[in-house]
Design a protein around this motif. Structure first.
Motif, mmCIF file in Angstrom:
data_model
loop_
_atom_site.group_PDB
_atom_site.id
_atom_site.type_symbol
_atom_site.label_atom_id
_atom_site.label_comp_id
_atom_site.label_asym_id
_atom_site.label_seq_id
_atom_site.Cartn_x
_atom_site.Cartn_y
_atom_site.Cartn_z
ATOM 1 N N UNK A 166 0.830 -1.213 0.000
ATOM 2 C CA UNK A 166 0.000 0.000 0.000
ATOM 3 C C UNK A 166 0.860 1.256 0.000
ATOM 4 N N UNK A 167 1.942 1.246 0.771
ATOM 5 C CA UNK A 167 2.832 2.407 0.834
ATOM 6 C C UNK A 167 3.474 2.675 -0.528
ATOM 7 N N UNK A 168 3.905 1.599 -1.212
ATOM 8 C CA UNK A 168 4.489 1.767 -2.547
ATOM 9 C C UNK A 168 3.435 2.309 -3.509
ATOM 10 N N UNK A 169 2.232 1.727 -3.441
ATOM 11 C CA UNK A 169 1.150 2.156 -4.315
ATOM 12 C C UNK A 169 0.754 3.607 -4.109
ATOM 13 N N UNK A 170 0.716 4.037 -2.867
ATOM 14 C CA UNK A 170 0.344 5.432 -2.588
ATOM 15 C C UNK A 170 1.407 6.405 -3.087
ATOM 16 N N UNK A 171 2.651 5.982 -3.007
ATOM 17 C CA UNK A 171 3.721 6.849 -3.518
ATOM 18 C C UNK A 171 3.600 6.976 -5.043
ATOM 19 N N UNK A 172 3.273 5.874 -5.701
ATOM 20 C CA UNK A 172 3.074 5.903 -7.153
ATOM 21 C C UNK A 172 1.884 6.789 -7.515
ATOM 22 N N UNK A 173 0.805 6.675 -6.752
ATOM 23 C CA UNK A 173 -0.375 7.499 -7.009
ATOM 24 C C UNK A 173 -0.064 8.980 -6.803
ATOM 25 N N UNK A 174 0.709 9.279 -5.784
ATOM 26 C CA UNK A 174 1.087 10.669 -5.515
ATOM 27 C C UNK A 174 1.880 11.246 -6.685
ATOM 28 N N UNK A 175 2.821 10.461 -7.215
ATOM 29 C CA UNK A 175 3.611 10.915 -8.365
ATOM 30 C C UNK A 175 2.722 11.082 -9.597
ATOM 31 N N UNK A 176 1.776 10.189 -9.762
ATOM 32 C CA UNK A 176 0.854 10.249 -10.902
ATOM 33 C C UNK A 176 -0.006 11.514 -10.836
ATOM 34 N N UNK A 177 -0.495 11.834 -9.665
ATOM 35 C CA UNK A 177 -1.349 13.017 -9.511
ATOM 36 C C UNK A 177 -0.583 14.297 -9.819
ATOM 37 N N UNK A 178 0.717 14.298 -9.568
ATOM 38 C CA UNK A 178 1.526 15.457 -9.929
ATOM 39 C C UNK A 178 1.560 15.651 -11.450
ATOM 40 N N UNK A 179 1.462 14.548 -12.175
ATOM 41 C CA UNK A 179 1.445 14.616 -13.630
ATOM 42 C C UNK A 179 0.044 14.924 -14.159
ATOM 43 N N UNK A 180 -0.976 14.478 -13.407
ATOM 44 C CA UNK A 180 -2.375 14.705 -13.781
ATOM 45 C C UNK A 180 -3.094 15.317 -12.568
ATOM 46 N N UNK A 181 -2.877 16.592 -12.312
ATOM 47 C CA UNK A 181 -3.327 17.226 -11.055
ATOM 48 C C UNK A 181 -4.843 17.237 -10.842
ATOM 49 N N UNK A 182 -5.629 17.134 -11.911
ATOM 50 C CA UNK A 182 -7.082 17.150 -11.734
ATOM 51 C C UNK A 182 -7.601 15.865 -11.079
ATOM 52 N N UNK A 183 -6.733 14.851 -10.941
ATOM 53 C CA UNK A 183 -7.124 13.631 -10.243
ATOM 54 C C UNK A 183 -7.167 13.833 -8.731
ATOM 55 N N UNK A 184 -6.541 14.882 -8.255
ATOM 56 C CA UNK A 184 -6.469 15.156 -6.817
ATOM 57 C C UNK A 184 -7.858 15.206 -6.198
ATOM 58 N N UNK A 185 -8.053 14.416 -5.131
ATOM 59 C CA UNK A 185 -9.317 14.401 -4.404
ATOM 60 C C UNK A 185 -10.434 13.613 -5.081
ATOM 61 N N UNK A 186 -10.143 12.944 -6.203
ATOM 62 C CA UNK A 186 -11.192 12.223 -6.937
ATOM 63 C C UNK A 186 -11.059 10.710 -6.839
ATOM 64 N N UNK A 187 -10.149 10.230 -6.007
ATOM 65 C CA UNK A 187 -9.911 8.784 -5.906
ATOM 66 C C UNK A 187 -10.983 8.129 -5.048
ATOM 67 N N UNK A 188 -11.692 7.179 -5.621
ATOM 68 C CA UNK A 188 -12.729 6.436 -4.898
ATOM 69 C C UNK A 188 -12.299 4.993 -4.616
ATOM 70 N N UNK A 189 -11.447 4.466 -5.474
ATOM 71 C CA UNK A 189 -11.024 3.061 -5.350
ATOM 72 C C UNK A 189 -9.511 2.986 -5.477
ATOM 73 N N UNK A 190 -8.879 2.153 -4.626
ATOM 74 C CA UNK A 190 -7.428 2.007 -4.643
ATOM 75 C C UNK A 190 -7.068 0.584 -4.242
ATOM 76 N N UNK A 191 -6.272 -0.074 -5.060
ATOM 77 C CA UNK A 191 -5.790 -1.418 -4.716
ATOM 78 C C UNK A 191 -4.454 -1.634 -5.402
#
Length: 635
Positions: free
Chosen positions: A512-537
């Protein structure tokens, strides 16, 4: 008189020395005559499975999950096994299903067995909490109706699948640290000349090197031809071709670019590290760093998308959904929850069937031939009796080539349409630095405990919902995102004996920690995703092992390094094994990806039917082109 003859012979020999291609022509003529003799004196060729009548009009998508599950999730029961089987196929990936359809269309009774609870292999998708995610097919090249790949795929699916184009800029290469806001982006577009033009604009001082690189790409584009020939002609003939050096004369691209690495080529055309990274970006599609990649392989993969990248309407599972129905129309079956534990051998050393472990009992299924789409390593290390496997010429080659890399995947469900989220029908390849090999080595050297606190240096980002036009018809306010990076089985090996979804808090915490770090980096590239995450695995190499059957989570079967494509390996790694009755299909026979698995199936079916199906496919393509031209004239 004798002096004249000797002089003539001398001139003839000198002429052949000066024009070595003549030897190649003579050799090809000999091969042609040999194949004709085999055709007319060997086993009778099977039926041609190709026909214009196989293709039907595209129908409305069946989106009801229960209806789809009736096709994709048919659980194994003894009474469902067809009688008098010609072929039993282990694995329902594209390699297994494609050979199953071709044999079924040729009149053979086939049974496909899948260990997972859903057919499709890497084509399967899964649903969770209102979201659907693909698992292995993220884009496809050469799916315009005029291409051979599309003609073959239409034959396999009955023409009932559509392949929408992705954006013109199908791949975005992003280099830099997004956490510091320093990222440069370069788009790969559906036109080779535009790509070259854009590269020269981006790297004006490297014009000569860029043009040289693309010239070499063109020169290497027929790399696979020599590789395939070594797989289909008799072994003694293939070995003669290699030992005499004729392989390098007749198939120049294979001889030259199988021994030349991608790194060697990049170093020869430029010193600009960012340009090197941009030209090498797609190495994640086959999982080998540039110093170990044959340039011929890279040229084929990179060029595969120059005419446009496509997705699958309805998602990748639509391929399996349609292909299974074709097999069933011909009285075959595709059954899941059917883990094969052993390939059965006769006293004479012939593969005659498979054994399944169901509950407390074993089930044995017999057939005239056995085809494995389970991967070469699985087949020879786990399914065949050891005393049989170790005598095969394939066995020692497996460890020499080695297994491919594995991946860690983050599955993200988002609230909002693609417009709301600023996402598009493309892939993004992100690297934190341009020195790709050092990035890979540094990350690979980390311990499991260090991973959660380290930036992920390479990510492949895909938006399946944006690529599939049918997605927003039924899910107007939801979107999906996949974020993938390479991974090693050793990082998660401590939890390999745990049950899926019950591997413990430590395992869940790390992934989960690795995945969240990847998601954080992704959101920096696609900032409109911020706050829109409903599902994470997050899926790890252990997930790949459980769901896809890879022993160490390896996604590409055997490694795609230079050893994989050497002549000695290509000769052994063929559909018809040296174990009577046993055949191989899928990407290990050919190469990585959907197209690789597809043609692995074509070669396997050719071997089983004693028929050159590639020639049949080309004849069909010409027939379709002629029909199309006639229709245009009539209009």
């Amino acid at each position: 008189m004798n002096t004249g003859v000797l002089a003539f012979v001398g001139r003839a020999i000198q002429y052949l020395v000066d024009n070595p291609y003549i030897l190649g022509i003579l050799f090809l003529l000999y091969v042609f005559i040999f194949l004709l003799s085999v055709l007319f004196s060997g086993p009778r060729p099977g039926r041609n499975p190709f026909s214009v009548k196989n293709v039907k009009p595209v129908q409305e998508l069946i989106t009801d999950q229960k209806s789809r599950d009736q096709i994709l999730k048919q659980r194994f029961k003894n009474h469902k096994v067809p009688k008098n089987l010609d072929v039993v196929i282990i694995g329902s990936g594209i390699g297994g299903l494609s050979v199953g359809v071709l044999l079924a269309r040729a009149g053979k009774k086939v049974l496909v067995l899948e260990q997972h609870d859903q057919a499709g292999g890497c084509c399967h998708t899964f649903h969770d909490k209102g979201f659907e995610f693909d698992t292995g097919i993220h884009y496809i090249g050469k799916m315009d109706p005029s291409f051979e790949n599309r003609v073959l795929m239409d034959q396999l699916t009955g023409g009932r699948v559509e392949y929408p184009l992705m954006d013109e800029a199908y791949d975005i290469v992003a280099i830099g640290d997004p956490m510091k806001g320093k990222v440069s982006k370069f788009p790969f577009v559906s036109n080779k000349e535009k790509i070259i033009e854009n590269l020269i604009t981006r790297f004006p001082k490297e014009k000569e090197g860029i043009e040289k690189f693309f010239k070499l790409l063109k020169e290497a584009r027929h790399f696979f031809t020599g590789c395939v020939v070594l797989k289909v002609i008799p072994k003694w003939l293939a070995k003669l071709l290699v030992s005499t050096g004729l392989i390098n004369i007749i198939f120049k691209a294979y001889g030259k670019f199988g021994k030349l690495s991608l790194k060697d080529v990049l170093d020869s055309v430029t010193d600009d590290e960012e340009l090197k990274a941009t030209l090498a970006y797609i190495f994640g599609d086959y999982g080998v760093v540039p110093s170990k990649t044959p340039f011929g392989l890279h040229s084929v993969i990179l060029g595969h998308y120059f005419s446009g990248a496509h997705y699958i309407r309805g998602g990748p599972s639509e391929l399996a959904f349609q292909m299974i129905q074709v097999i069933e129309e011909k009285d075959g079956r595709v059954l899941v929850n059917a883990p094969v534990s052993e390939i059965l051998m006769s006293e004479k050393g012939r593969a005659v069937g498979v054994k399944l472990r169901k509950g407390d009992s074993d089930v044995e299924i017999f057939a005239k031939h056995v085809v494995s789409d389970a991967g070469v390593a699985n087949t020879f290390f786990h399914l065949l009796p050891k005393e049989v496997a170790t005598k095969s010429s394939i066995y020692p080659m497996i460890n020499k080539v080695g297994e491919s890399v594995s991946f860690l995947t983050v599955f993200v469900g988002l609230n909002g349409s693609k417009e709301d989220l600023g996402i598009q029908a493309h892939n993004c390849w992100h690297f934190t630095r341009p020195d790709l090999e050092q990035l890979y080595d540094e990350y690979s050297a980390l311990s499991t405990e260090e991973l959660p606190n380290h930036d992920v240096p390479m990510m492949f980002i895909s938006f399946p919902s944006a690529k599939d036009p049918s997605w927003h018809e039924t899910n107007p306010d939801k979107s999906t995102c996949l974020i993938i990076t390479w991974s090693h089985y050793k990082w998660f090996q401590d939890w390999e004996n745990g049950r899926v979804k019950h591997r413990g808090e430590d395992y869940e915490s790390i992934k989960t920690a690795i995945g969240k770090r990847m998601l954080q980096q992704c959101i920096k590239l696609y900032p409109k995703m911020e706050g829109k995450v409903e599902y994470f695995d997050v899926g790890t190499p252990l997930s790949n092992k459980y769901y896809l059957g890879f022993q160490h989570g390896e996604m590409y079967g055997l490694d795609h390094n230079m050893a994989r494509f050497l002549p000695q390996t290509s000769i052994q790694l063929r559909p018809k094994t040296d174990i009577p009755g046993l055949y191989l299909t899928g990407q290990d026979v050919m190469s990585v990806g959907l197209a690789g698995g597809l043609y692995g199936g074509l070669l396997c079916a050719s071997a089983l039917l004693n028929r050159n199906l590639y020639n049949d496919l080309q004849a069909l393509q010409k027939e379709l082109k002629k029909s199309e031209d006639t229709e245009k004239k009539q209009k």
